[in-house]
Design a protein around this motif. Sequence first.
Motif, mmCIF file in Angstrom:
data_model
loop_
_atom_site.group_PDB
_atom_site.id
_atom_site.type_symbol
_atom_site.label_atom_id
_atom_site.label_comp_id
_atom_site.label_asym_id
_atom_site.label_seq_id
_atom_site.Cartn_x
_atom_site.Cartn_y
_atom_site.Cartn_z
ATOM 1 N N CYS A 84 37.549 39.041 32.772
ATOM 2 C CA CYS A 84 37.713 38.663 34.081
ATOM 3 C C CYS A 84 36.393 37.944 34.630
ATOM 4 C CB CYS A 84 37.873 39.945 34.969
ATOM 5 S SG CYS A 84 39.259 40.812 34.719
ATOM 6 N N CYS A 86 34.958 35.910 32.613
ATOM 7 C CA CYS A 86 35.368 34.416 31.890
ATOM 8 C C CYS A 86 36.192 33.721 32.953
ATOM 9 C CB CYS A 86 36.178 34.602 30.436
ATOM 10 S SG CYS A 86 35.061 35.172 29.313
ATOM 11 N N LEU A 87 37.260 34.241 33.595
ATOM 12 C CA LEU A 87 38.127 33.737 34.543
ATOM 13 C C LEU A 87 37.193 33.168 35.558
ATOM 14 C CD1 LEU A 87 41.058 35.883 34.348
ATOM 15 C CD2 LEU A 87 40.822 33.545 33.409
ATOM 16 N N LEU A 88 36.129 33.946 36.091
ATOM 17 C CA LEU A 88 35.422 33.579 37.165
ATOM 18 C C LEU A 88 34.592 32.205 36.772
ATOM 19 C CD1 LEU A 88 33.954 36.939 38.567
ATOM 20 C CD2 LEU A 88 36.077 35.787 39.541
ATOM 21 N N SER A 91 36.864 29.311 37.041
ATOM 22 C CA SER A 91 37.184 29.163 38.504
ATOM 23 C C SER A 91 35.982 28.394 38.961
ATOM 24 C CB SER A 91 37.194 30.488 39.355
ATOM 25 O OG SER A 91 38.339 30.891 39.117
ATOM 26 N N PHE A 112 45.763 27.606 40.060
ATOM 27 C CA PHE A 112 44.960 28.593 39.372
ATOM 28 C C PHE A 112 44.889 29.863 40.248
ATOM 29 C CE2 PHE A 112 41.089 30.563 37.640
ATOM 30 C CZ PHE A 112 41.627 30.909 36.458
ATOM 31 N N GLY A 113 44.317 29.446 41.535
ATOM 32 C CA GLY A 113 43.935 30.455 42.599
ATOM 33 C C GLY A 113 45.339 31.087 42.945
ATOM 34 N N MET A 116 46.057 33.737 40.227
ATOM 35 C CA MET A 116 44.900 34.697 40.284
ATOM 36 C C MET A 116 45.339 35.714 41.340
ATOM 37 S SD MET A 116 43.325 34.550 37.777
ATOM 38 C CE MET A 116 43.662 33.404 36.528
ATOM 39 N N LEU A 134 39.929 39.865 39.680
ATOM 40 C CA LEU A 134 40.822 38.582 39.762
ATOM 41 C C LEU A 134 40.854 37.977 41.226
ATOM 42 C CD1 LEU A 134 43.865 39.841 37.695
ATOM 43 C CD2 LEU A 134 42.036 38.292 36.992
ATOM 44 N N ASN A 137 38.141 35.474 42.102
ATOM 45 C CA ASN A 137 38.420 34.112 41.693
ATOM 46 C C ASN A 137 38.648 32.900 42.873
ATOM 47 O OD1 ASN A 137 38.396 33.559 38.579
ATOM 48 N ND2 ASN A 137 39.727 35.263 38.956
ATOM 49 N N PHE A 140 35.274 32.126 44.001
ATOM 50 C CA PHE A 140 34.475 31.382 43.262
ATOM 51 C C PHE A 140 34.802 30.003 42.824
ATOM 52 C CE2 PHE A 140 31.482 33.712 40.268
ATOM 53 C CZ PHE A 140 31.252 35.084 41.224
ATOM 54 N N ILE A 141 36.391 29.731 43.218
ATOM 55 C CA ILE A 141 36.548 28.241 43.112
ATOM 56 C C ILE A 141 35.764 27.752 44.268
ATOM 57 C CG2 ILE A 141 38.666 26.582 43.622
ATOM 58 C CD1 ILE A 141 40.418 28.689 42.145
#
Lengths: 425, 270
Positions: A84, A86-88, A91, A112-113, A116, A134, A137, A140-141
């Motif tokens: 998770c 990593c996904l951040l 983002s 992507f957002g 999520m 999740l 994210n 974080f974007i």
Amino acid sequence: MTARAAPAPLPPATTVGLQGWLRQNLFGSWGNSVVTVVVAVVLAWFLVNLGSWVLVEADWTVIISRAPLYIVGLYPYEGYWRLCVCLLLISVLLGMSWRAWPGPARRFAFAFGAVMLFVGVFPHEMAPEHRALLLLNLPFIGLGYVLTPRPAEAHSGRLEAMAGGALPPALERVAIFSTPRRMVIAAFVALVLIMILILGIAGVPGLDPVNPQDLGGLMINLLLAFFGIVCSLPIGIGLALGRRSSLPILKVACVIFIEVIRGVPLITLLFMSRHILPLTFPEELNIDRVYLAGITITIFSSAYMAENVRGGMAAVQTGQTEAAQALGLRGWQTTLLITLPQGLRNIIPAIVGQFISLFKDTSLVYFIGMLDLVEMGRVSVQGNQEFIDNGREVYLFIALVFWVFCFSMSFISRRIEGALGVGRR
Amino acid sequence: MAESNGVQAAVDIPADKAEILARPLEERDDIVVCENVHKWFGDFCAVRDVSMRVKRGEVVVIFGPSGSGKSTFIRMINRLEEHQQGRIVIDGIEMTNDVRNLDAIRREVGMVFQQFNLFPHITVLGNITLAPQRVRHLPRSDAEALAMRLLERVGIPEQAQKYPAELSGGQQQRVAIARALAMQPQIMLFDEPTSALDPEMIKEVLDAMRELAATGMTMLCVTHEMGFAREVADRMAFFDEGALVELGPPDQIFNNPQEDRTKLFLDQIL
């Protein structure tokens, strides 16, 4: 302002708008009309049947209950939070790209957002902390966006015209990714962190090393394709330069490497790397099959990359080299500063095409016993009495996942092409 | 348009150069010496037995029918083409296979091409500062200051941050002139600099070249602009079938050509 001419006549109604389009494309002649009707009927029949199967008959429990297997393979549950994170990081990079390059990257960040958000709120079994990570994210974007200044400050010239909206001055000041170089460094740091998070480090609490063989599902397809492409780009450039070199030995060596690799199917290379190459290794050297697969895919991909790069450089006009020579630049300076950058810009579509094809090819790693998305699908159906009849659902789902990834990549590629002006000078 | 009157009347000429330029042409030294130069493409003799001496600060216009070897000839002067026989000496430096000589010659000689050949992936400013930074190792700030002075000289300082593709042909060619000048060459080669331009842009490029000639730059121009030649050239060279047929002042070439081929060609184009 010039003097105003008489209003231009309008085109006939039968040639424009919906009516014009239908007439031109579907009902242009008797033959066309017949083909149109037949195709429409067949298509409708097909869609109705597929739709009723998808919505009524199909049993999607297998996808929902096995979702983690498809996505991350046998990755240990205690480590899910690391993925998770990593996904951040991804983002943040997406937000950065969105700001620096609003055209192509914005939709990607949105998509992507959205994914999520969907996974984060979808009613299925999932730990609340993973849901929270999740959903995190989305901010974080925004964080990546805020940390990047408007393109006018990072670059100059043509990107300026595409700049997004202004932020309040206080926010503009925290923009740390303020030059292209910093952005590249940020991306590189993020990639290293992602690798550390996924594989873990021995001795660090919370970051227990993960057995590479537990990596699987979509994650391993993405990782292999991504690192394959990223590593094969510099190798491919080196090979392409070697092939253009005037040193005979270097040139012949590069030609042989490229042509041998390109002449052998990937599946053969994978087989050799798994079963033949280790025979030449010393006993104590035991390289995991995941790394072997990664290296093999990189080597395979770099031979193709070399040919792409060579083609892109050959397409650069000779006048460019002459101008550089006339200015007194040396051979290597001309290559590095003039020919190579223009050549690489020429081949962005080809690189994305290669990435897409490599991404699909990574499903061949089942051949050396890895559980990628496709193989995981097969195993989850055949290895379980409960789901033995759900093969169709699983494979349809897998096809959809591959299609979504490949389509969005080619979409991005077309946007980048447009923004960079590939194909016009 | 503000750009078209960009040529400045007053131009600074360094003292040592001014001293040389004050002398009449006959008393200056030869900056380009070509003796019996030959060049073949396969079996085809593109340039045959050309001998020419160009004085410092002289403007020589080279003209002739297409395929007459005039472009090949000036491309040999900075070795974009290699001469296969004969001798070329640029400002005292012999053109040989020695890389040091070649580097020195390319620093002395700037070139402007028919197709501009600007680098499309970098800005106008980047195009001009690239070689000064990489070849002459000027610090970036100095290179940029130099570039801006040159852009002002050719009348387009406001285009510095744009990419070449965003400029008109005439502007691109003026950037190309500024780019060549940024290496502070002693000699400028022009290979049909206006042939790829629309008629209304030819003047702005010729103006920049006129201004350059007025500063005492040694120039070899392949061009069909006979008005420019009559006005600016010290001598004109007529090439035909690879040979230098006639070399003389514009007055002689236009009013009293010594060779029949020169006369025939001028009758065709004028």
